[in-house]
Write a protein that holds these residues in place. Structure first.
Motif, PDB file in Angstrom:
ATOM      1  N   HIS A  56      38.729 -64.322 -89.895  1.00  0.00           N
ATOM      2  CA  HIS A  56      40.037 -64.772 -90.347  1.00  0.00           C
ATOM      3  C   HIS A  56      40.677 -63.847 -91.361  1.00  0.00           C
ATOM      4  N   GLY A  57      39.862 -63.011 -92.029  1.00  0.00           N
ATOM      5  CA  GLY A  57      40.445 -62.111 -93.003  1.00  0.00           C
ATOM      6  C   GLY A  57      39.556 -61.937 -94.216  1.00  0.00           C
ATOM      7  N   PRO A  58      40.119 -61.383 -95.298  1.00  0.00           N
ATOM      8  CA  PRO A  58      39.319 -61.106 -96.491  1.00  0.00           C
ATOM      9  C   PRO A  58      38.845 -62.374 -97.184  1.00  0.00           C
ATOM     10  N   VAL A  59      37.627 -62.333 -97.678  1.00  0.00           N
ATOM     11  CA  VAL A  59      37.099 -63.429 -98.481  1.00  0.00           C
ATOM     12  C   VAL A  59      37.653 -63.277 -99.899  1.00  0.00           C
ATOM     13  N   ILE A  60      38.375 -64.289-100.383  1.00  0.00           N
ATOM     14  CA  ILE A  60      38.989 -64.191-101.707  1.00  0.00           C
ATOM     15  C   ILE A  60      38.218 -64.979-102.763  1.00  0.00           C
ATOM     16  N   HIS A  61      37.236 -65.800-102.324  1.00  0.00           N
ATOM     17  CA  HIS A  61      36.411 -66.543-103.281  1.00  0.00           C
ATOM     18  C   HIS A  61      35.169 -67.047-102.558  1.00  0.00           C
ATOM     19  N   GLU A  62      34.066 -67.131-103.290  1.00  0.00           N
ATOM     20  CA  GLU A  62      32.829 -67.690-102.737  1.00  0.00           C
ATOM     21  C   GLU A  62      32.253 -68.712-103.699  1.00  0.00           C
ATOM     22  N   ASP A  63      31.745 -69.798-103.149  1.00  0.00           N
ATOM     23  CA  ASP A  63      31.107 -70.856-103.921  1.00  0.00           C
ATOM     24  C   ASP A  63      29.668 -70.974-103.406  1.00  0.00           C
ATOM     25  N   ALA A  64      28.766 -70.254-104.084  1.00  0.00           N
ATOM     26  CA  ALA A  64      27.378 -70.195-103.611  1.00  0.00           C
ATOM     27  C   ALA A  64      26.713 -71.554-103.656  1.00  0.00           C
ATOM     28  N   ALA A  65      27.046 -72.369-104.658  1.00  0.00           N
ATOM     29  CA  ALA A  65      26.395 -73.676-104.793  1.00  0.00           C
ATOM     30  C   ALA A  65      26.730 -74.583-103.615  1.00  0.00           C
ATOM     31  N   ARG A  66      27.944 -74.480-103.110  1.00  0.00           N
ATOM     32  CA  ARG A  66      28.368 -75.324-101.988  1.00  0.00           C
ATOM     33  C   ARG A  66      28.217 -74.613-100.651  1.00  0.00           C
ATOM     34  N   HIS A  67      27.774 -73.368-100.671  1.00  0.00           N
ATOM     35  CA  HIS A  67      27.632 -72.578 -99.444  1.00  0.00           C
ATOM     36  C   HIS A  67      28.978 -72.463 -98.720  1.00  0.00           C
ATOM     37  N   ARG A  68      29.978 -72.066 -99.493  1.00  0.00           N
ATOM     38  CA  ARG A  68      31.320 -71.927 -98.941  1.00  0.00           C
ATOM     39  C   ARG A  68      31.874 -70.535 -99.279  1.00  0.00           C
ATOM     40  N   ALA A  69      32.597 -69.976 -98.334  1.00  0.00           N
ATOM     41  CA  ALA A  69      33.392 -68.772 -98.559  1.00  0.00           C
ATOM     42  C   ALA A  69      34.818 -69.099 -98.128  1.00  0.00           C
ATOM     43  N   PHE A  70      35.788 -68.589 -98.857  1.00  0.00           N
ATOM     44  CA  PHE A  70      37.194 -68.920 -98.599  1.00  0.00           C
ATOM     45  C   PHE A  70      37.916 -67.645 -98.171  1.00  0.00           C
ATOM     46  N   ALA A  71      38.367 -67.647 -96.922  1.00  0.00           N
ATOM     47  CA  ALA A  71      38.985 -66.462 -96.335  1.00  0.00           C
ATOM     48  C   ALA A  71      40.487 -66.677 -96.180  1.00  0.00           C
ATOM     49  N   LEU A  72      41.240 -65.622 -96.449  1.00  0.00           N
ATOM     50  CA  LEU A  72      42.695 -65.663 -96.322  1.00  0.00           C
ATOM     51  C   LEU A  72      43.105 -65.082 -94.976  1.00  0.00           C
ATOM     52  N   ARG A  73      43.665 -65.951 -94.132  1.00  0.00           N
ATOM     53  CA  ARG A  73      44.299 -65.481 -92.893  1.00  0.00           C
ATOM     54  C   ARG A  73      45.770 -65.316 -93.217  1.00  0.00           C
ATOM     55  N   TRP A  74      46.269 -64.092 -93.099  1.00  0.00           N
ATOM     56  CA  TRP A  74      47.683 -63.883 -93.398  1.00  0.00           C
ATOM     57  C   TRP A  74      48.203 -62.708 -92.590  1.00  0.00           C
ATOM     58  N   VAL A  75      49.510 -62.630 -92.514  1.00  0.00           N
ATOM     59  CA  VAL A  75      50.113 -61.612 -91.663  1.00  0.00           C
ATOM     60  C   VAL A  75      49.858 -60.205 -92.187  1.00  0.00           C
ATOM     61  N   GLY A  76      49.484 -60.068 -93.452  1.00  0.00           N
ATOM     62  CA  GLY A  76      49.261 -58.753 -94.033  1.00  0.00           C
ATOM     63  C   GLY A  76      48.149 -57.961 -93.388  1.00  0.00           C
ATOM     64  N   THR A  77      47.304 -58.610 -92.611  1.00  0.00           N
ATOM     65  CA  THR A  77      46.260 -57.869 -91.905  1.00  0.00           C
ATOM     66  C   THR A  77      46.804 -57.185 -90.649  1.00  0.00           C
ATOM     67  N   GLU A  78      48.024 -57.541 -90.253  1.00  0.00           N
ATOM     68  CA  GLU A  78      48.618 -56.996 -89.030  1.00  0.00           C
ATOM     69  C   GLU A  78      49.342 -55.682 -89.323  1.00  0.00           C
ATOM     70  N   PRO A  79      49.416 -54.775 -88.354  1.00  0.00           N
ATOM     71  CA  PRO A  79      50.189 -53.546 -88.551  1.00  0.00           C
ATOM     72  C   PRO A  79      51.660 -53.863 -88.828  1.00  0.00           C
ATOM     73  N   GLY A  80      52.273 -53.051 -89.675  1.00  0.00           N
ATOM     74  CA  GLY A  80      53.711 -53.171 -89.912  1.00  0.00           C
ATOM     75  C   GLY A  80      54.110 -54.230 -90.903  1.00  0.00           C
ATOM     76  N   THR A  81      53.194 -54.675 -91.775  1.00  0.00           N
ATOM     77  CA  THR A  81      53.519 -55.785 -92.671  1.00  0.00           C
ATOM     78  C   THR A  81      53.556 -55.374 -94.143  1.00  0.00           C
ATOM     79  N   ALA A  82      53.773 -54.091 -94.427  1.00  0.00           N
ATOM     80  CA  ALA A  82      54.082 -53.699 -95.800  1.00  0.00           C
ATOM     81  C   ALA A  82      55.526 -54.095 -96.091  1.00  0.00           C
ATOM     82  N   GLY A  83      55.767 -54.622 -97.277  1.00  0.00           N
ATOM     83  CA  GLY A  83      57.065 -55.202 -97.592  1.00  0.00           C
ATOM     84  C   GLY A  83      58.222 -54.219 -97.526  1.00  0.00           C
ATOM     85  N   TYR A  84      59.314 -54.663 -96.921  1.00  0.00           N
ATOM     86  CA  TYR A  84      60.628 -54.012 -96.945  1.00  0.00           C
ATOM     87  C   TYR A  84      60.706 -52.688 -96.186  1.00  0.00           C
ATOM     88  N   MET A  85      59.631 -52.279 -95.535  1.00  0.00           N
ATOM     89  CA  MET A  85      59.669 -50.999 -94.841  1.00  0.00           C
ATOM     90  C   MET A  85      60.637 -50.996 -93.657  1.00  0.00           C
TER      91      MET A  85
END
Length: 734
Positions: free
Chosen positions: A350-379
């Motif tokens: 889904h994308g980069p992991v932005i936080h991990e909670d080892a005690a709960r065995h959770r990782a939080f991944a950001l799915r966002w359009v910025g991973t796609e080509p052509g998504t730098a702002g205002y170009m």
């Protein structure tokens, strides 16, 4: 101080400075007008953007170097360990895909343009020979060199691509008060059924998830009320018979200014307007035939995925019924005081992991359009600035992916238009309003074609206006988002002024952009007409004062001050403390349908007590502008570089939107344009506090007082007009 060879100081209007610069192909002429705007005339496209990079570095080197570091994750090198988490997030969200596809997404000549631009920045840095601007000497470090990829950082887009923080806030609100009560507080438009995704444990959703995210992008409001406005009218509504386009994009009002004005004249280019100083080209403005300006739409371009980590192997997470290995990447970060440190970036499908909670065995991944080509702002501005007509403009909007924007348009043949741009995820069977389990049941199904997004061309009403409001046309069923719209007060006020029946001119649009009439205050006055506190009391006097007021939030208004302090305390008194953050539309509706004298009296009494403590008993001291101010602080925190405070009118719900925390303005229209389409030299603009970031330059702060007073300056376009306004002439020689 700059070295003598580069000190662009003039002794008269006709004085010229010749600077020899390695990397140019042919001579370039830069005419700087008396408001600090550079007008660049070049014989080749390479030299045009090389010169833009060079003159930007002359004016804003410290600012753009700081932005480069923030965007590429190199702040810890100058700030120390406190910036390490921020750098790690920046590196996680930056582009990690196919760079050929990335460059191609911006256009066939985008890489050449960006390379020339960064070469120009580097040429200026090299020519300094270590004799750095004062800011670097104070900060104790030197500017770094630029790579073309530095202009394609994704960090700036985080705040403008969706609802990550709102998803988390919604989940926490449901966990706190239950789904039914939370739905009463969450404003969704269009209405949609909100359900907690199956398998989502609300206890997993904590503020820690976005700690580094908020440090990186700053505090993010739960709505997108940035305050931007744009409108365009066709010739039937103007005194000249030509369209006029107005735009005042809002973001942080900062020092130096967020935006940099430039005029670019070269092969295939004659465009003037503004963009962010660390990017080539312009993001809004006009060329010979087309004008354009934008406001944020608020398409939901983000989702938070809760990944289940294998308790037996923290290198794996659960996806589609099996354990899958995290992708990982090690990078080295220079940390001031600690030397070089190695960090590990982790990614799921889904994308980069932005936080991990080892005690709960959770990782939080950001799915966002910025991973796609052509998504730098205002170009996409590199394409739009060369569009010659509506067909080419709409074709260029297919490249407009981040941030999602309402682009209004006008051309010299009399057409006006509006096109939404932004990469739009397709979600089937779920809304994107809450975090979702990352087990594979909640996946994006691609992206909408740009032609599916809303647009208008020459509407029969003869005008188009947007103010971050819900722009979905009647019957439009494609879900762009549900909870990112600004309240309708600003756009309704713009529509009200446009419906006045005038034949508008530039001066009319100046007054409109500066308008601080409050529609919420008008509605609140109607509520107060039905409430009659005891005669002779302070409450009765305050109510009488507000009823006699015209609902205009002037800086010298006592009634405006009372109103603003009162409105701060009303939501909790009327709707309960759990609703203290409810939006103003909901509050006013509650007051209008379920008036409560007790709540009005309690909140007014609290407001008056606070006003007494803050302003004392002198009636003359009770003025909105005494507390509603803007202070511009330099990133270095030096008092001698600080500007202000200046008194500010309006609030976050007026057309001249001035919003921030504790009545101190932090967001607003740092840059405004009003464009006379076809007679371009009659166009006007304003930037705050000036075009230069150099505290030693007269253009560091020369526009502040005019901006604060609502005064504009010309935006000369023709060579004749530019020369008439010229303050200095710079010739860059190979």
């Amino acid at each position: 101080m700059k070295p003598a060879a580069l000190a662009l100081v003039i002794t008269s209007v006709l004085a010229a400075e010749t600077v020899h610069v390695g990397g140019l192909q042919k001579p370039v002429e830069i005419l700087r007008d008396r408001w600090g705007v550079p007008h660049i005339y070049a014989s080749t496209t390479h030299d045009l953007f090389f010169a833009q990079g060079y003159i930007t570095a002359v004016d804003r080197l410290f600012q753009i170097d700081l932005w480069r570091r923030a965007g590429t994750g190199q702040l810890a090198e100058i700030l120390g360990p406190s910036a390490l988490a921020r750098d790690q997030l920046a590196r996680s969200v930056n582009f990690h895909g196919d760079w050929n596809a990335e460059w191609a997404a911006y256009g066939p000549d985008a890489k050449a343009i960006v390379t020339a631009f960064t070469d120009g920045i580097n040429a200026y840095i090299a020519a300094l020979h270590g004799k750095l601007p004062a800011e670097f000497a104070i900060a104790g470090y030197a500017p770094g060199t630029w790579k073309p990829e530095d202009c394609l950082s994704r960090v700036a887009g985080l705040t403008m691509t969706g609802n990550l923080t709102r998803e988390i806030a919604h989940a926490q609100e449901i966990g706190r008060v239950g789904l039914e009560r939370a739905l009463q507080l969450i404003q969704l438009s269009p209405p949609v059924k909100l359900e907690v995704p199956d398998g989502l444990d609300l206890a997993d959703i904590t503020p820690a998830i976005t700690a580094a995210y908020r440090q990186t992008v700053g505090a993010v409001r739960l709505t997108t009320e940035q305050g931007s406005n744009n409108w365009v009218v066709d010739g039937t509504m103007t005194a000249t018979g030509r369209p006029i386009l107005a735009n005042d994009p809002h973001r942080p009002v900062q020092l130096p200014s967020l935006r940099k004005t430039v005029h670019l004249v070269g092969p295939g280019w004659d465009a003037i307007g503004s963009g962010e100083p660390g990017l080539p080209g312009i993001a809004l403005g006009h060329n010979e035939t087309v004008a354009f300006g934008f406001t944020i739409v608020g398409i939901d371009q983000q989702d938070l995925y809760v990944e289940t980590v294998n308790p037996e192997n923290p290198g794996e997470y659960r996806y589609r019924g099996a354990w899958k290995k995290f992708d990982s990447e090690q990078q080295k970060i220079a940390v001031k005081g600690r030397g070089e440190q190695t960090i590990t970036l982790r990614f799921t499908v889904h994308g980069p992991v932005i936080h991990e909670d080892a005690a709960r065995h959770r990782a939080f991944a950001l799915r966002w359009v910025g991973t796609e080509p052509g998504t730098a702002g205002y170009m996409a501005g590199l394409t739009l600035a060369r569009a010659r007509n509506w067909k080419e403009f709409r074709a260029g909007m297919a490249r407009y992916r981040v941030p999602s924007e309402n682009l209004v348009y006008a051309d010299t043949t009399g057409n006006i238009g509006w096109q939404v741009g932004g990469l739009t995820p397709i979600r089937e069977g779920w809304t994107g309003l809450l975090p979702v389990p990352g087990d594979g049941r909640y996946e994006w199904k691609g992206f909408r074609d740009s032609g599916e997004l809303p647009f208008e061309f020459n509407p029969p009403r003869h005008y188009i206006a947007t103010s971050n409001n819900n722009i979905l046309p009647a019957g439009y069923t494609i879900p762009l988002g549900y909870d990112g719209w600004a309240l309708p007060f600003r756009v309704n006020r713009v529509r009200e002024m446009l419906a006045a029946g005038n034949k508008f001119d530039i001066a009319d649009f100046e007054r409109m952009q500066q308008d601080v009439t409050s529609i919420p205050a008008r509605r609140f006055r109607q509520v107060l007409k039905e409430w009659h506190p005891a005669a002779g009391t302070r409450a009765a006097q305050a109510v009488d004062e507000i009823l006699r007021w015209d609902a205009v939030l002037r800086t010298d208004s006592r009634a405006a001050l009372i109103y603003e302090y009162w409105m701060q305390r009303l939501p909790g008194a009327v709707m309960g403390e759990s609703a203290a953050g409810a939006d103003l539309e909901r509050l006013l509706h509650t007051l209008e349908t379920q008036p409560s004298g007790a709540a009005l009296e309690k909140s007014l009494d609290a407001a008056l007590q606070e006003l007494d403590r803050t302003f004392g008993s002198d009636p003359a001291a009770w003025q909105w502008g005494r507390t509603h101010t803007l202070t511009l602080s330099h990133p270095l925190g030096k008092k001698e570089f600080q500007l202000g405070p200046v008194a500010r009118p309006g609030d976050g719900n007026t057309v001249n939107a001035t919003s921030g925390a504790s009545f101190r303005q932090t967001n607003g229209a740092s840059w405004r344009e009003i464009l006379d389409v076809g007679d371009w030299d009659r166009s006007v603009m304003t930037n705050v506090p000036g075009e230069s970031g150099d505290p030693a330059s007269k253009h560091y702060s020369d526009l502040l007082q005019d901006w604060a007073a609502g005064r504009y300056h010309p935006l000369p376009y023709s060579r004749k007009a530019v020369e008439a306004a010229m303050e200095e002439r710079i010739v860059l020689q190979p």
